[in-house]
Design a protein around this motif. Sequence first.
Motif, short mmCIF file in Angstrom:
data_model
loop_
_atom_site.label_atom_id
_atom_site.label_comp_id
_atom_site.label_asym_id
_atom_site.label_seq_id
_atom_site.Cartn_x
_atom_site.Cartn_y
_atom_site.Cartn_z
N ARG A 185 -3.12 6.09 6.11
CA ARG A 185 -4.11 5.18 6.67
C ARG A 185 -3.46 4.27 7.70
N PHE A 186 -4.21 4.04 8.77
CA PHE A 186 -3.78 3.12 9.82
C PHE A 186 -4.97 2.23 10.17
N ASN A 187 -4.75 0.93 10.18
CA ASN A 187 -5.81 -0.02 10.52
C ASN A 187 -5.30 -0.98 11.59
N PHE A 232 4.10 2.66 -14.16
CA PHE A 232 3.96 2.36 -12.74
C PHE A 232 4.48 0.95 -12.50
N PHE A 233 5.02 0.74 -11.31
CA PHE A 233 5.44 -0.61 -10.94
C PHE A 233 5.02 -0.86 -9.50
N GLY A 234 4.87 -2.13 -9.17
CA GLY A 234 4.50 -2.48 -7.80
C GLY A 234 5.15 -3.79 -7.41
N THR A 235 5.41 -3.93 -6.12
CA THR A 235 5.96 -5.17 -5.60
C THR A 235 4.82 -6.12 -5.25
N ASP A 236 5.16 -7.29 -4.78
CA ASP A 236 4.18 -8.31 -4.42
C ASP A 236 3.24 -7.78 -3.34
N GLU A 237 1.95 -7.68 -3.67
CA GLU A 237 0.98 -7.09 -2.76
C GLU A 237 0.69 -7.97 -1.55
N ARG A 238 1.20 -9.20 -1.52
CA ARG A 238 0.98 -10.08 -0.37
C ARG A 238 2.00 -9.83 0.75
N LYS A 239 3.12 -9.19 0.41
CA LYS A 239 4.20 -9.04 1.39
C LYS A 239 3.80 -8.05 2.49
N ILE A 293 -0.28 -0.16 8.11
CA ILE A 293 -0.02 1.27 7.98
C ILE A 293 0.35 1.56 6.53
N SER A 294 -0.21 2.64 5.96
CA SER A 294 0.14 2.99 4.59
C SER A 294 0.16 4.50 4.42
N ILE A 295 0.97 4.94 3.48
CA ILE A 295 1.01 6.34 3.08
C ILE A 295 1.08 6.39 1.56
N SER A 296 0.28 7.29 0.98
CA SER A 296 0.19 7.39 -0.49
C SER A 296 0.44 8.84 -0.91
N PRO A 297 1.70 9.24 -1.05
CA PRO A 297 2.00 10.61 -1.45
C PRO A 297 1.82 10.83 -2.95
N SER A 298 1.56 12.08 -3.31
CA SER A 298 1.40 12.43 -4.72
C SER A 298 1.84 13.88 -4.92
N GLU A 321 3.61 14.15 -12.95
CA GLU A 321 3.10 13.67 -11.66
C GLU A 321 3.86 12.43 -11.25
N VAL A 322 4.22 12.39 -9.97
CA VAL A 322 4.80 11.19 -9.39
C VAL A 322 3.95 10.84 -8.16
N SER A 323 3.60 9.59 -8.04
CA SER A 323 2.77 9.16 -6.91
C SER A 323 3.19 7.76 -6.51
N GLY A 324 2.85 7.41 -5.31
CA GLY A 324 3.25 6.10 -4.82
C GLY A 324 2.45 5.67 -3.62
N ASP A 325 2.77 4.51 -3.15
CA ASP A 325 2.13 3.95 -1.96
C ASP A 325 3.13 3.04 -1.27
N VAL A 326 3.24 3.19 0.04
CA VAL A 326 4.07 2.30 0.85
C VAL A 326 3.18 1.74 1.96
N THR A 327 3.08 0.43 2.03
CA THR A 327 2.26 -0.23 3.03
C THR A 327 3.12 -1.19 3.84
N TYR A 328 2.95 -1.10 5.14
CA TYR A 328 3.70 -1.99 6.04
C TYR A 328 2.70 -2.66 6.98
N GLN A 329 2.83 -3.97 7.08
CA GLN A 329 1.96 -4.75 7.95
C GLN A 329 2.84 -5.50 8.95
N PRO A 330 3.16 -4.86 10.09
CA PRO A 330 4.09 -5.49 11.04
C PRO A 330 3.51 -6.72 11.71
N THR A 331 2.19 -6.77 11.88
CA THR A 331 1.53 -7.94 12.45
C THR A 331 0.29 -8.24 11.64
#
Length: 875
Positions: A731-733, A645-652, A689-694, A674-684
Amino acid sequence: MKSFLWFCMGFLCIPFWGFSQETSKSIPKRIYTTNVLQGEAPKIDGIIDDESWNSVEWASDFIENRPDENTPPTEQTKFKIMYDAKFLYVAVRALDKNPEKIVKRLSRRDGFDGDWVEINIDSYHDLRSGFSFTVTAAGVKGDEFISNNGNNWDGSWNPIWYTKTSVDSEGWSAEMKIPFSQLRFGKSDEQIWGLQVQRRFFRKEERSTWQRIPLDAPGWVSEFGELHGLKNIIPQKQLEIQPFLLTQYDTYPEENGNPFRDGDDFSLNAGLDGKIGVTNDLTLDFTINPDFGQVEADPAAIALDGFQIFFREQRPFFVENKNIFDYQFANGQDNVFYSRRIGRNPQGFPNTQAQEFVNQPQNSTIIGAAKFSGKTKNGWSIGVLESVTGREFAEIDNNGTRRKELVEPLTNYFVGRLQKDFNERNTFIGGIFTATNRRLEDNLNFLHRSAYTGGLDFTHNWKDRTYYLQGNIVASHIEGSKEAIAATQNSLTHLFQRVDAGHVDVDPNRTSLTGTGGKLEFGKAGSGTWRYDAGVIWRSPELELNDIGFLRQADEVRQYANVRYQTTKSFGNFRRISARFSQFTTYDFEGNYNRIQYEINGNLRFLNNWWIDFGGAHKPRIFTNTFLRGGPRWRFSDENFGYAFFGTDERKKLRTSWGMVYSQAKQNNFRFFEVSGDVTYQPTNAMRISISPSYNNNPNKTQYVTEVNNNGTTRYILGDIDNQTLSAAIRFNYTINPNLSIQYYGEPFVSVGRYKDFKYVTNSIADNLNDRFYQYQPNEISFDTASNSYLVDEGADGNVNYSIGNPDFAFVQFRSNLVLRWEYIPGSELFLVWSQGTTGFGNTRNHILQSLDNQILGQQPENIFLMKFTYRFVL
């Protein structure tokens, strides 16, 4: 047994190896001396300009903790602490040469995003537990109860306290006002508390602390500095009452002729939660008719192995202070207390006839529950939980004539936990006792009448907590009818009916069962870059915990050993590197050598805060007693698996992580991908917003299907399965302010299993895969559409010997929650919730995405609309 003998020799040698390791030097304890507030109390506005703050001195000289421990931080931090009769006041100044770059991200309570500071207080001064209060630069609160010397942080603890922050040209500042009623401490003319203040400098992902704690320290709380000067403060007894009012409206597809499914329902409910400080050390929490409507839905899951699925506890009453009642006596999720048993789904089902409709309750009603918990100044940790769930009835309608049948009895649950600190808080001895008692009536004699569990545990630390020895033992005793005890003996957890087991057998006349389990472990927890542990776990065949605990499988002895390496300084392109090697073997109580596994794992965290996790395992021996569910011991072919597994900077603001798991057994017995992931976007700063497909594919040539009788001979039927599962958590917050937020959670889930190439077991432990079974020839098996089953004609003589129900499945589910939460005053909340869901079974021959479309997007969902209002009275 060779591996077990090697383990015993290694276990005896480990202490000598451990004492030869380099130990870290003792770090002097820093002391902050506070003073009583002089004059007016400060206004909590985040601006440290009140005259009263001049009565105490600043503390500074923070030291970097991560990534480069024991070096000067990029920016310094300082704080002040003072107090009066009821409150502790904290001021923190986080200096920053570029205040315009301070990250102020909004989130709900306990979000911990962006720049923050926290104060940790060990008011018990037991060197292993504490209270943490965090505030971000955006003013978001966080609070956690710390236990197990920093290995457990319980975010469900939500005390009432006050804080504000402010940004100026020098950086940002925070003020806190913490009521003594929210802390726990004993009576004393002058208190000495453990103290730590920590800062997160977000731009560089840097942590700095007031009291230096080396990264190779054996714990967190034990290394705190000290807070002195608290004189003549009187413990405040807490008294809080929180009633709630709930309205709920449900809509769902109407079923023609079913009076219980007419399309909608409306209900009104009320209840009460409370907290009473019996002493300042011990608190009584209670709840009457609790409601957990705003709790996030459990994720969908399919268990082809037949075992129960473990779901984490999410209900606030049971989550808070969970650590006090925790008693994980073995590995994994096995626990003497599993709170999800309280309020469980009713275990009985009514006897019905054709054309009858049933209204089956979904959960057992918790009439009331109470917890008495805390820790005294002299080292006693106490936890007592009592709960009663009511009788539940299923309602049956037969052309307008209705009757009720009992499906869950009145049940009392009790848990008592006690632990004592000795030896300057380096030794802990404790025990636990649980009891489940049911008032059995009508047709519920298949349940246990009573179930009791007792356990003793200990931990001993030495050499500045660098080394430890810990262990526990549990004993269980269940009582019930012959029917109930026979069902337990035949259950998947025990399988006394196993045809090749010489050490267990089903006794149909027994009315009780008593078993034991336990664990013994030695390890090195701190000092230097190396850690290790080794131990033995056992569960006797008769051990049974599932009335109020969680036990997956009994009848096992497990030996394990782990060696871990971690860096304590950044170097080259890496912030941190860690690696682990582990090994374990298992036996049953008959002495069968069932399994051995070797595994290696690694983690790399780079200077840019990207990371990589990887690992793999070799399983040269895999035997299982449970696969054929009462049949003989089964052998799986040798297996190798790996993952990355790899991940980018969680602060971005845009961040992602992806990974893959792959497993392959010898002779292609089975595979897993199995392949799984997570994409999170914080526009403000307010929106995330995030989606975690598997997706996973798990083909297996020997998947268990069923057992059948063939002229007095039992056939254990297997099949070649192609199992695919697809899910995506969304997820949406949106946080309007720290006290008002909107959250959405939704997850579609599809699992499709298609079987072919049926066979029956011939030699379950043969080395060669093809010698373990006989596969039916095409002229020996045929599918009958009318009965939806396979007809088997062994030998193809024209006579059907038996049939096999079609095991193909296509399970489709969608669950979602939309929650608006408003904490209109501290501790009091308004929830508006919309839950939506649909569950169905698709066509097994359709593509997995087609099942998703037909059964989720193409179906009328069930909706739940609810409003929950709580008000917290602090008396």
